[in-house]
Design an enzyme around this catalytic site. Structure first.
Site, PDB file in Angstrom:
ATOM      1  N   HIS A 104       0.825  -1.211   0.000  1.00  0.00           N
ATOM      2  CA  HIS A 104       0.000   0.000   0.000  1.00  0.00           C
ATOM      3  C   HIS A 104       0.858   1.260   0.000  1.00  0.00           C
ATOM      4  O   HIS A 104       0.351   2.357   0.221  1.00  0.00           O
ATOM      5  CB  HIS A 104      -0.923   0.021   1.224  1.00  0.00           C
ATOM      6  CG  HIS A 104      -2.032  -0.977   1.178  1.00  0.00           C
ATOM      7  ND1 HIS A 104      -1.915  -2.240   1.707  1.00  0.00           N
ATOM      8  CD2 HIS A 104      -3.273  -0.902   0.658  1.00  0.00           C
ATOM      9  CE1 HIS A 104      -3.037  -2.896   1.513  1.00  0.00           C
ATOM     10  NE2 HIS A 104      -3.883  -2.116   0.885  1.00  0.00           N
ATOM     11  N   GLY A 105       2.172   1.094  -0.201  1.00  0.00           N
ATOM     12  CA  GLY A 105       3.071   2.242  -0.231  1.00  0.00           C
ATOM     13  C   GLY A 105       3.605   2.662   1.124  1.00  0.00           C
ATOM     14  O   GLY A 105       4.387   3.602   1.224  1.00  0.00           O
ATOM     15  N   LEU A 106       3.196   1.968   2.181  1.00  0.00           N
ATOM     16  CA  LEU A 106       3.596   2.362   3.521  1.00  0.00           C
ATOM     17  C   LEU A 106       5.073   2.082   3.776  1.00  0.00           C
ATOM     18  O   LEU A 106       5.748   2.860   4.449  1.00  0.00           O
ATOM     19  CB  LEU A 106       2.729   1.649   4.553  1.00  0.00           C
ATOM     20  CG  LEU A 106       2.745   2.207   5.958  1.00  0.00           C
ATOM     21  CD1 LEU A 106       2.394   3.693   5.980  1.00  0.00           C
ATOM     22  CD2 LEU A 106       1.770   1.434   6.834  1.00  0.00           C
ATOM     23  N   TYR A 141      14.258  -3.380  -0.846  1.00  0.00           N
ATOM     24  CA  TYR A 141      15.432  -2.566  -0.538  1.00  0.00           C
ATOM     25  C   TYR A 141      16.222  -2.221  -1.796  1.00  0.00           C
ATOM     26  O   TYR A 141      16.710  -1.094  -1.933  1.00  0.00           O
ATOM     27  CB  TYR A 141      16.320  -3.255   0.501  1.00  0.00           C
ATOM     28  CG  TYR A 141      15.609  -3.505   1.801  1.00  0.00           C
ATOM     29  CD1 TYR A 141      14.818  -2.523   2.395  1.00  0.00           C
ATOM     30  CD2 TYR A 141      15.699  -4.735   2.440  1.00  0.00           C
ATOM     31  CE1 TYR A 141      14.149  -2.752   3.583  1.00  0.00           C
ATOM     32  CE2 TYR A 141      15.031  -4.970   3.637  1.00  0.00           C
ATOM     33  CZ  TYR A 141      14.263  -3.983   4.194  1.00  0.00           C
ATOM     34  OH  TYR A 141      13.599  -4.201   5.375  1.00  0.00           O
ATOM     35  N   LYS A 143      14.945  -1.900  -4.772  1.00  0.00           N
ATOM     36  CA  LYS A 143      14.125  -0.880  -5.447  1.00  0.00           C
ATOM     37  C   LYS A 143      14.312   0.492  -4.810  1.00  0.00           C
ATOM     38  O   LYS A 143      14.288   1.521  -5.476  1.00  0.00           O
ATOM     39  CB  LYS A 143      12.651  -1.297  -5.390  1.00  0.00           C
ATOM     40  CG  LYS A 143      11.713  -0.356  -6.120  1.00  0.00           C
ATOM     41  CD  LYS A 143      10.276  -0.836  -5.999  1.00  0.00           C
ATOM     42  CE  LYS A 143       9.577   0.079  -5.034  1.00  0.00           C
ATOM     43  NZ  LYS A 143       8.195  -0.198  -4.800  1.00  0.00           N
TER      44      LYS A 143
END
Length: 175
Positions: A104-106, A141, A143
């Site tokens: 979710h991008g968190l 990591y 990325k």
């Protein structure tokens, strides 16, 4: 709506619960229960967590999505680092999300917070350790710009495991 807040000593029980839950979810299937339980009991002991929260060289943050505790982050500088990496480094010692809140991008939001904290401390590098068999973590990591620089032994109960040490250079100027 995402919210991140700094953990206080009053949050120790909540920190202990999310720490145990997320570590077990992440590594439980690949490890013997007795090793996992021994690690959880030692690493997330109430008194130990209280000492970590009180350490001025460590910071914990809770992350929420729609008011629900979704994950947490632990950062270390100076003598609080789990390896002697020197004064140029901020360590991301723990970054964990509950299963339902992954992708979710968190994680990216928490890593960006780590970069901002490193900049505030004037640290040009961030480092972390990741289990060599944690494929999801390794991909994340990489990325985020981390590259392996070495490795070390991580003791999980009676199981000696290999963690990859990864680092990311950052700009120390705050944007």
């Amino acid at each position: 709506m995402n919210k991140v807040r700094k953990v206080t000593i009053n949050d120790v029980n909540e920190l202990q619960n999310i720490s145990r839950e997320t570590f077990a979810d992440t590594f439980g299937a690949e490890n013997k229960p007795e090793n996992l339980n021994q690690y959880l009991d030692n690493a997330y002991d109430t008194e130990k967590l209280q000492q970590e929260i009180a350490n001025p060289n460590s910071e914990f943050y809770f992350a929420y999505i729609d008011g629900q505790l979704a994950g947490y982050l632990k950062l270390n500088v100076g003598s609080a680092q789990s390896e002697k990496m020197g004064d140029d480094y901020l360590e991301v010692q723990r970054i964990y999300l509950k299963k339902n809140f992954k992708r979710h991008g968190l994680g990216t939001e928490l890593m960006n917070l780590a970069v901002k904290r490193a900049q505030a401390y004037g640290k040009p590098k961030i480092w972390l350790g990741v289990w060599e068999h944690n494929d999801g973590g390794l991909k994340f990591y990489q990325k985020m710009g981390f590259k392996q620089i070495s490795d070390h032994v991580f003791q999980l109960g009676r199981s000696s495991q290999r963690d990859l040490i990864m680092e990311k250079p950052i700009s120390v100027s705050i944007k």
